[in-house]
Design a protein around this motif. Structure first.
Motif, mmCIF file in Angstrom:
data_model
loop_
_atom_site.group_PDB
_atom_site.id
_atom_site.type_symbol
_atom_site.label_atom_id
_atom_site.label_comp_id
_atom_site.label_asym_id
_atom_site.label_seq_id
_atom_site.Cartn_x
_atom_site.Cartn_y
_atom_site.Cartn_z
ATOM 1 N N ILE A 86 -3.568 -17.926 -12.015
ATOM 2 C CA ILE A 86 -3.562 -18.933 -13.080
ATOM 3 C C ILE A 86 -2.165 -19.504 -13.253
ATOM 4 N N MET A 87 -1.170 -18.606 -13.272
ATOM 5 C CA MET A 87 0.199 -19.080 -13.500
ATOM 6 C C MET A 87 0.626 -20.049 -12.408
ATOM 7 N N LEU A 88 0.288 -19.698 -11.139
ATOM 8 C CA LEU A 88 0.705 -20.582 -10.054
ATOM 9 C C LEU A 88 -0.044 -21.906 -10.117
ATOM 10 N N ALA A 89 -1.357 -21.796 -10.365
ATOM 11 C CA ALA A 89 -2.145 -23.029 -10.385
ATOM 12 C C ALA A 89 -1.699 -23.941 -11.517
ATOM 13 N N THR A 90 -1.266 -23.330 -12.625
ATOM 14 C CA THR A 90 -0.830 -24.150 -13.762
ATOM 15 C C THR A 90 0.279 -25.090 -13.362
ATOM 16 N N LEU A 96 -5.054 -25.799 -18.601
ATOM 17 C CA LEU A 96 -6.479 -25.809 -18.941
ATOM 18 C C LEU A 96 -7.367 -25.859 -17.701
ATOM 19 N N PRO A 97 -7.084 -26.754 -16.745
ATOM 20 C CA PRO A 97 -7.905 -26.727 -15.520
ATOM 21 C C PRO A 97 -7.813 -25.390 -14.790
ATOM 22 N N SER A 98 -6.611 -24.784 -14.783
ATOM 23 C CA SER A 98 -6.480 -23.504 -14.072
ATOM 24 C C SER A 98 -7.350 -22.442 -14.714
ATOM 25 N N LEU A 99 -7.367 -22.414 -16.054
ATOM 26 C CA LEU A 99 -8.175 -21.414 -16.740
ATOM 27 C C LEU A 99 -9.643 -21.625 -16.421
ATOM 28 N N ALA A 100 -10.072 -22.899 -16.465
ATOM 29 C CA ALA A 100 -11.475 -23.181 -16.173
ATOM 30 C C ALA A 100 -11.829 -22.724 -14.761
ATOM 31 N N GLY B 406 -3.001 -17.018 -25.608
ATOM 32 C CA GLY B 406 -2.240 -16.455 -26.729
ATOM 33 C C GLY B 406 -0.788 -16.244 -26.364
ATOM 34 N N GLY B 407 -0.559 -15.731 -25.151
ATOM 35 C CA GLY B 407 0.821 -15.508 -24.724
ATOM 36 C C GLY B 407 1.586 -16.813 -24.629
ATOM 37 N N TYR B 408 0.907 -17.871 -24.190
ATOM 38 C CA TYR B 408 1.578 -19.160 -24.075
ATOM 39 C C TYR B 408 1.896 -19.736 -25.442
ATOM 40 N N SER B 409 0.959 -19.580 -26.375
ATOM 41 C CA SER B 409 1.100 -20.304 -27.639
ATOM 42 C C SER B 409 2.241 -19.855 -28.511
ATOM 43 N N THR B 410 2.728 -18.662 -28.316
ATOM 44 C CA THR B 410 3.762 -18.240 -29.249
ATOM 45 C C THR B 410 5.010 -19.078 -29.117
ATOM 46 N N SER B 413 5.505 -21.893 -24.002
ATOM 47 C CA SER B 413 6.108 -21.905 -22.674
ATOM 48 C C SER B 413 5.554 -20.769 -21.841
ATOM 49 N N MET B 414 5.699 -20.884 -20.537
ATOM 50 C CA MET B 414 5.172 -19.880 -19.622
ATOM 51 C C MET B 414 5.911 -18.554 -19.763
ATOM 52 N N TYR B 415 7.073 -18.569 -20.370
ATOM 53 C CA TYR B 415 7.809 -17.321 -20.590
ATOM 54 C C TYR B 415 6.914 -16.316 -21.314
ATOM 55 N N GLY B 416 6.190 -16.794 -22.320
ATOM 56 C CA GLY B 416 5.296 -15.914 -23.058
ATOM 57 C C GLY B 416 4.218 -15.338 -22.152
ATOM 58 N N VAL B 417 3.692 -16.163 -21.265
ATOM 59 C CA VAL B 417 2.637 -15.691 -20.364
ATOM 60 C C VAL B 417 3.187 -14.625 -19.420
#
Lengths: 152, 502, 330
Positions: A86-90, A96-100, B406-410, B413-417
């Motif tokens: 997911i992180m890479l695709a993002t 949102l598309p990656s999660l889907a 949830g990790g992103y929203s705090t 940014s992706m740092y949270g993820v």
């Protein structure tokens, strides 16, 4: 001499000991320990905790040698791989598309559900994410490289 | 009873149609925000703040107050059903809530217990606030750095009770938690600490993604083993409210912890720097000292009751310094304060005299919010339990997505993820090896408070230890501390000497 | 077949790029007006001072129709104590995006930035300086000292005392004060709290004797009689209920002040036309009644509009002085 397998029970205390040593070293050299008038400096508290951790790590290590090793079933790592994906695709197509995509791939390909179930699952998740996080809380999810290229 | 009269006046302000509707709206939003991991009351309140500009200040603050308060109810939902705390105070709730829902197969009762305890705790907190608000706030003021250090040291000893069967492992993780928490900006010197040259680490490790990962995402990884288990058929009969009701015996079990935690939590909420999370933790830890029918951590009602009551009470208690002195007890309080100032109201020592209808309106609205939230929360229990019937295979991707979001929203940014992901792996590996993460999380929260108070105390005393013994409150607490530490040692010696029977 | 498709796609993409580039060029000569969403970055949490500042200006600008009907999107970037957000803005490349990006920037942001990172003020394009805030020293009801004379006398006797305040600019103010008074850190120590409210809590509880604060946070306590101003860290006395506090020059020292300014900056790469546009927008905002009565007065600030050029000089000088005071060359 019998060669012992290195189990993760033994690795963990080693890791914590290394962390402890690192914090102690930086604490004393870089951040300072005690000042006559100002009392404890930034390095004080972490260094003390570091020493305690070091000692306990040794204890834990010794205890760990006696215990059995742990197994890590390979499937348990799949969600983790999914998150990496997911992180890479993002980066490319946005979050949102990656999660889907993740949900679809997981339910359909991995769990082998039929299309109806997959789409129901997808709908529920996207309803939660979009309804609460996007529409209400207005969280700006990353849109990905492609979107940014197109938009300008 | 002047305060009682003022309270009734406050009710007359609140009980207009508009204000009641707004309280309900705030309650519902708060429940949703609370249940969702990654979004806490701070984000919910801050993001709704602009929406409230349309309303008059009293109505607006009533809505925000009820949202903040209902948030404490909501946090327990995902903790109990999914073992993912919706916000930091709910970390403790998950420890007994989730086992009660799954192993003991009493999810409805777990939710009911959580809601009832939240109600009782909050009610006690608000009553204390009404009659003793300003007094309580003044008492909180007396807790300066030295006193807080002593108190927190006492609190830290109770982490020991949480460590379970293997103390060494538990304490190792406690220490790791403390070290992790020390990474970031050191407020007292204004310089970064243990950032290893990384710009993101300048801000330290954010707590929310850390919790979501260590508890929530690691839970997902564990769930992979249960994918193929069939969902128990007899869950179906518990899906009604009737099936979720507590027996009289259950009720009697939850009352004492809830009442105790109600008082304790209110007081903790008043203390500078301590908030609902600290309150919940201390409530739970204190429960260890009392009898619980089932062991704590295995799904005991007492466990849920003690921390849920405490966190709601702390939320109520934190209004005392906010209203009486204009001092926000937490980040959310600071946002509320900012909002109040925008509307031209200045909470402070003069608020009760210059704007009594506002202040008392807010307090009465909390009572109303408490009641409304309880009713709504109880009503949706059957719906919530349905979540447990969702097959694990479906749950896994759903929870994974929620963790990532949830990790992103705090911090947007992706740092949270990334933090969420790494702490998830970390938490999972630790769990597999018999290390429980709860002590680490709690140390992460308490240790920075302890350290900063300790250093401030030393600056005030110019480096001497004397300050801890000169100030009465602090001296008293230090004596308590020694008593706690020395009791087991003394017992051991006396037993060996044959004085005490084993 | 595939190859042809590939070539066509490439050609299409290239022509898009050229077209877009041509558009940008065509714009260069004309005056700037916003043509898309404006991204306004805030490097601290929602609900805080910077957020209120940003939203207030944004609301006024939209209400006065100064943004050509475009949306202003406030983006919170709080990672790394705000440094990540600042670095991001400073690195935006020239183009349409740069012309539609703003950043709220205070002296309280500048100081940690130059102290802890390599980022500097010159990496940004200053747009407008909007308001300024100065500090005062207060004593509480339980403090040992009742006036600044007593404080000076006590310091001369060698007594040690503690000053509490928030992190950020209060720290620099304390440093400047002790430098002027000629006492050491150890004699007049400083305790930084996460926010001024923490320091106020402590002084109300009598845990130390001196408090440094800006007017907004302290005024209600002064009115309630819980704290008393004893020194104004400014070149002149403050108005209203803070008027009783003398300035340092009344004691024979040089005046000390470390103003806490609030401003707006943009990426360095913003085009000159956009800079002119935005600096004018904020000038207009600063002249509205909503700004002066609804924000400045309420927050007890001192309004002080500086346009892009003036602010650039002011900011660079501020940075130079601060760097010198912490012992860094550049």
């Amino acid at each position: 001499m019998q060669s012992k397998k290195i189990t993760s029970k033994m690795v963990i205390p080693v890791v914590t000991a290394v962390i402890a040593a690192l914090f102690i070293y930086l604490g004393i050299t870089k951040y300072g320990f005690w000042h006559e008038v100002r009392g404890p400096l930034p390095g004080f508290f972490p260094t003390i905790i570091g020493f305690a951790l070091l000692g306990l790590s040794v204890l834990a290590f010794l205890g760990g040698r006696k215990e059995e090793g742990t197994t890590y079933p390979i499937e348990n790592w799949y969600p983790a791989l999914g998150v990496i994906g997911i992180m890479l695709a993002t980066l490319v197509i946005g979050m949102l598309p990656s999660l889907a995509l993740f949900v679809i791939l997981w339910l359909k390909v991995y769990e082998k559900y039929n299309w109806k179930t997959t789409l129901v699952g997808l709908a529920i998740i996207m309803a939660i994410v979009i309804g609460a996080f996007v529409m209400w809380l207005g969280v700006p999810f990353p849109k990905g490289l492609i979107y940014n290229l197109i938009a300008y | 009873m002047e305060n009682l009269q003022m309270l009734f006046m406050g009710f007359s302000v609140v009980l207009t149609l508009e204000n009641v509707l707004v309280t309900m709206l705030g309650a519902v939003l708060g429940l949703i925000v609370g249940a969702m991991p990654g979004i806490g009351s701070l984000a919910g309140v801050a993001l709704l703040l602009p929406l409230t500009y349309k309303f008059n200040p009293t109505t607006a603050i009533i809505m925000l107050g009820s949202l903040y308060y209902a948030n404490m109810y909501g946090g327990s939902f995902s903790a109990i059903l999914l073992n993912i705390p919706g916000d930091s105070p709910a970390v403790m709730t998950a420890l007994d809530g989730y086992p009660m829902a799954t192993k003991r197969n009493r999810p409805g009762q777990a939710l009911f217990t959580a809601n009832m305890s939240s109600f009782i705790g909050g009610l006690i907190g608000m009553l204390i606030l009404t009659f003793m608000g300003p007094l309580l706030a003044d008492l909180g003021l007396k807790f300066g750095p030295a006193e807080m250090t002593a108190l927190l040291l006492v609190a830290m000893t109770s982490i020991g009770w949480l460590v379970g069967e293997n103390p060494t492992k538990g304490v190792v993780l406690t220490m790791v938690g403390i070290l992790l928490a020390s990474m970031g900006m050191d407020t007292l010197t204004g310089s970064p600490r243990y950032d290893f040259g990384n710009m993101y680490l300048l801000g330290g490790i954010p707590f929310t993604p850390f919790v979501i990962g260590a508890v929530g995402f690691s839970q997902v990884l564990k769930l992979m083993e249960e994918r193929n288990k069939k969902v128990e058929a007899h869950i179906n009969q518990k899906l009604t409210i009737k099936g979720s009701m507590l027996t009289l015996h259950d009720f009697r079990r939850l009352l004492p912890p809830a009442i105790r935690s109600g008082f304790m939590g209110t007081f903790v909420g008043v203390l500078p720097g301590a908030g609902a999370t600290t309150g919940a933790f201390l409530g739970y830890a204190a429960q260890k000292a009392f009898k619980s029918e089932e062991p704590l951590g295995s799904g005991a009602i007492e466990g849920i009751a003690s921390c849920e009551a405490a966190n709601n009470a702390a939320a109520a208690g934190s209004f005392a310094p906010l209203l009486a002195l204009g001092i926000p007890g937490s980040g959310t309080g600071a946002v509320l304060l900012g909002g109040l100032m925008m509307w031209g109201l200045n909470p402070g020592p003069l608020l009760f005299s210059t704007n009594p209808d506002f202040a008392w309106g807010l307090i009465s609205s909390l009572f109303l919010a408490n009641l409304l939230t309880l009713m709504i929360a109880l009503g949706i229990i059957p719906f919530l339990i349905k979540i447990l019937t969702v097959p694990v295979k479906m749950l896994i991707p759903i929870i994974t997505v929620v963790c990532v979001v949830g990790g992103y929203s705090t911090s947007n940014s992706m740092y949270g993820v990334i933090i969420m992901f790494l702490s998830g792996l970390f938490g999972y590996i630790l769990d597999r090896n018999g290390y429980g993460v709860a002590p680490m999380l709690l140390a992460f929260v308490l240790a920075p408070l302890l350290e900063s108070n300790m250093r401030k105390a030393f600056i005030i005393s110019h480096g001497s230890l004397g300050i801890f013994f000169e100030k009465p409150i602090s001296a008293f607490l230090i004596i308590v501390l020694f008593a706690i530490i020395l009791t087991p040692v003394v017992k051991f010696v006396l037993r060996k000497a044959g004085v005490l029977k084993k | 077949m595939k190859k042809i498709a590939l070539v066509l796609t490439m050609a299409l993409l290239v022509s898009f790029a050229v077209f877009a580039g041509a558009q940008a060029e065509a714009q260069a000569g004309k005056a700037f007006t916003p043509s898309k969403n404006i991204d306004w970055y805030v490097t601290s949490s929602p609900g805080g001072g910077s957020d209120i500042f940003t939203r207030t200006i944004m609301d006024i600008a939209v209400a006065e129709n100064l943004v050509n009907g475009q949306n202003v999107v406030v983006q919170y970037k709080t990672d790394g104590a705000g440094e990540v957000g600042r670095l991001l803005v400073s690195q935006i490349k020239a183009g349409v995006q740069a012309d539609h990006t703003l950043l709220t920037f205070n002296s309280g942001d500048l100081m940690p930035m130059v102290k802890n990172t390599n980022n500097r003020f010159e990496n940004f394009q200053p747009i407008a300086h909007m308001a300024v805030d100065k500090h005062l020293i207060f004593v509480g009801e339980m403090s040992k000292y009742k006036s600044f004379e007593e404080v000076v006398a006590a310091l001369k006797r060698g007594e040690r005392m503690v000053l509490g305040g928030s992190k950020g600019d209060d720290i620099a103010c304390h440093a400047a004060l002790i430098a002027e008074l000629g006492v050491s850190q150890d004699q007049l120590s400083y305790i930084a709290h996460d926010a001024t409210s923490g320091a106020i809590t402590a002084i109300l509880g009598g845990h130390f004797d001196l408090l440094i604060s800006k007017p907004a946070a302290a005024s209600q306590y002064v009115e309630a009689g819980k704290i008393t101003p004893i020194l104004a860290l400014s070149t002149s006395r403050f108005p209203g209920n803070l008027n009783s506090a003398p300035t340092l020059s009344e004691f024979g020292y040089k005046n000390v002040e470390v103003p806490n300014w609030r401003s707006i900056v943009a990426p360095k790469t913003m085009s000159a036309e956009a800079v002119a546009y935005w600096t004018d927008v904020f000038k207009k905002v600063s002249e509205t009644e909503e700004w002066n009565k609804g924000y400045i007065e309420k927050q007890k600030l001192v309004p002080d509009y500086m346009d892009a050029a003036t602010f650039t000089t002011y900011g660079m000088n501020f940075q130079k002085e601060y760097l010198a005071s912490i012992g860094k060359d550049k």
